[in-house]
Design a protein around this motif. Structure first.
Motif, mmCIF file in Angstrom:
data_model
loop_
_atom_site.group_PDB
_atom_site.id
_atom_site.type_symbol
_atom_site.label_atom_id
_atom_site.label_comp_id
_atom_site.label_asym_id
_atom_site.label_seq_id
_atom_site.Cartn_x
_atom_site.Cartn_y
_atom_site.Cartn_z
ATOM 1 N N VAL A 70 0.860 -1.178 0.000
ATOM 2 C CA VAL A 70 0.000 0.000 0.000
ATOM 3 C C VAL A 70 0.897 1.229 0.000
ATOM 4 O O VAL A 70 1.960 1.229 0.638
ATOM 5 C CB VAL A 70 -0.922 0.011 1.234
ATOM 6 N N ASP A 91 -3.796 2.815 -4.985
ATOM 7 C CA ASP A 91 -4.919 1.895 -5.196
ATOM 8 C C ASP A 91 -5.912 2.507 -6.179
ATOM 9 O O ASP A 91 -6.747 3.340 -5.795
ATOM 10 C CB ASP A 91 -5.605 1.592 -3.864
ATOM 11 N N ASN A 93 -8.456 1.265 -7.446
ATOM 12 C CA ASN A 93 -9.821 0.760 -7.250
ATOM 13 C C ASN A 93 -10.477 1.279 -5.973
ATOM 14 O O ASN A 93 -11.578 0.852 -5.624
ATOM 15 C CB ASN A 93 -9.810 -0.772 -7.229
ATOM 16 N N ALA A 94 -9.808 2.192 -5.279
ATOM 17 C CA ALA A 94 -10.386 2.722 -4.035
ATOM 18 C C ALA A 94 -11.630 3.554 -4.340
ATOM 19 O O ALA A 94 -11.726 4.216 -5.377
ATOM 20 C CB ALA A 94 -9.351 3.563 -3.308
ATOM 21 N N SER A 153 -10.181 0.852 0.102
ATOM 22 C CA SER A 153 -9.830 -0.073 -0.967
ATOM 23 C C SER A 153 -11.010 -0.986 -1.289
ATOM 24 O O SER A 153 -11.932 -1.146 -0.486
ATOM 25 C CB SER A 153 -8.618 -0.917 -0.569
ATOM 26 N N GLN A 154 -10.952 -1.598 -2.470
ATOM 27 C CA GLN A 154 -12.073 -2.416 -2.916
ATOM 28 C C GLN A 154 -12.329 -3.589 -1.986
ATOM 29 O O GLN A 154 -13.483 -3.984 -1.765
ATOM 30 C CB GLN A 154 -11.808 -2.903 -4.339
ATOM 31 N N THR A 158 -8.026 -1.381 3.507
ATOM 32 C CA THR A 158 -7.203 -0.175 3.643
ATOM 33 C C THR A 158 -8.061 1.072 3.501
ATOM 34 O O THR A 158 -8.865 1.185 2.574
ATOM 35 C CB THR A 158 -6.093 -0.144 2.572
ATOM 36 N N TYR A 169 -2.865 6.579 5.936
ATOM 37 C CA TYR A 169 -3.693 5.402 5.688
ATOM 38 C C TYR A 169 -3.536 4.389 6.816
ATOM 39 O O TYR A 169 -2.581 4.423 7.601
ATOM 40 C CB TYR A 169 -3.336 4.745 4.348
#
Length: 237
Positions: A70, A91, A93-94, A153-154, A158, A169
């Motif tokens: 991360v 990320d 996809n967050a 996150s997905q 996270t 984070y």
């Protein structure tokens, strides 16, 4: 009558003060850059371009075999008298989230704060900081994040925060957590690196890379972090 007029004129006429003497400065000397570097604080000329960057990365492997990395990067610069701030995360996809993170600083001291708590066996936990002059390379697969944004996150493990007092984070492990971020509370700025493990066979490495350019900062001391973090508030963060 003439005497009265003379007295009146004497009372109402303002006294002209003599100019201050500048003789006290005749023996003064301009401090060298070396001497300025040894003093607490940082010095920039009016309109001087400068750069400050912090890259945070966490690598971890859990007892279930999940291996992940991360990252988050914050860059502050002034170019042609225009302050700029750029925040990226690793990320793509967050998604937006309403849940932030908590940076648990140790007391009210400024600077670098590192914490490791482990319960269990066969675990590895490392907090590292590297500070030097230069500039950061772009974060791999980084996407820009707006100030005031909170993302998750997905897979939900996270949370990224770009909010004041919680810029960083937090990673939820199978049995524990890892956190990195900058906190500004009660006039003190901290860079927090925290690892908590309660289980077996976890490996967690927190790495922070600090780079600065265009300004002398003197001896490499952890208090410089607090002074640079205060720049965020000056930019309205």
């Amino acid at each position: 009558m003439k005497l009265s007029m003379m007295l009146l004129l004497t009372i109402t006429t303002p006294v002209i003060a003599s100019p201050p003497s500048l003789s006290v400065f005749q023996q003064s000397q301009v401090l060298t850059d070396f001497e300025l570097d040894s003093m607490k604080g940082k010095y920039t000329n009016n309109g001087q371009d400068y750069y400050f960057g912090l890259q945070m990365q966490t690598q971890f492997i859990q007892d279930n075999g999940v291996h992940q990395q991360v990252g988050m990067q914050i860059e502050i610069s002034q170019v042609d008298n225009q302050p700029l701030i750029n925040i990226t995360i690793s990320d793509p996809n967050a998604v937006d989230s309403q849940q932030g993170i908590e940076l648990d600083s140790l007391g009210q001291s400024a600077g670098l704060q590192q914490r490791i708590q482990i319960a269990g066996s066969e675990n590895l936990a490392i907090n590292e900081l590297d500070m030097a002059q230069g500039r950061l390379t772009p974060l791999s697969h980084g996407i820009n994040v707006s100030v005031g944004t909170t993302l998750v996150s997905q897979n939900g493990s996270t949370r990224f925060s770009a909010n004041a007092n919680s810029l960083g984070y937090q990673v939820e492990l199978a049995s524990g957590s890892a956190t990195q971020g900058m906190s500004y509370q009660n006039g003190n700025g901290q860079l927090v690196q925290s690892i908590f493990i309660d289980g077996l066979s976890h490996g967690v490495i927190n790495q922070s890379t600090l780079r600065y350019d265009g300004m002398p900062v003197g001896p490499i001391e952890s208090t410089i972090l607090g002074r640079q973090i205060s720049d965020l508030t000056a930019l309205g963060f």
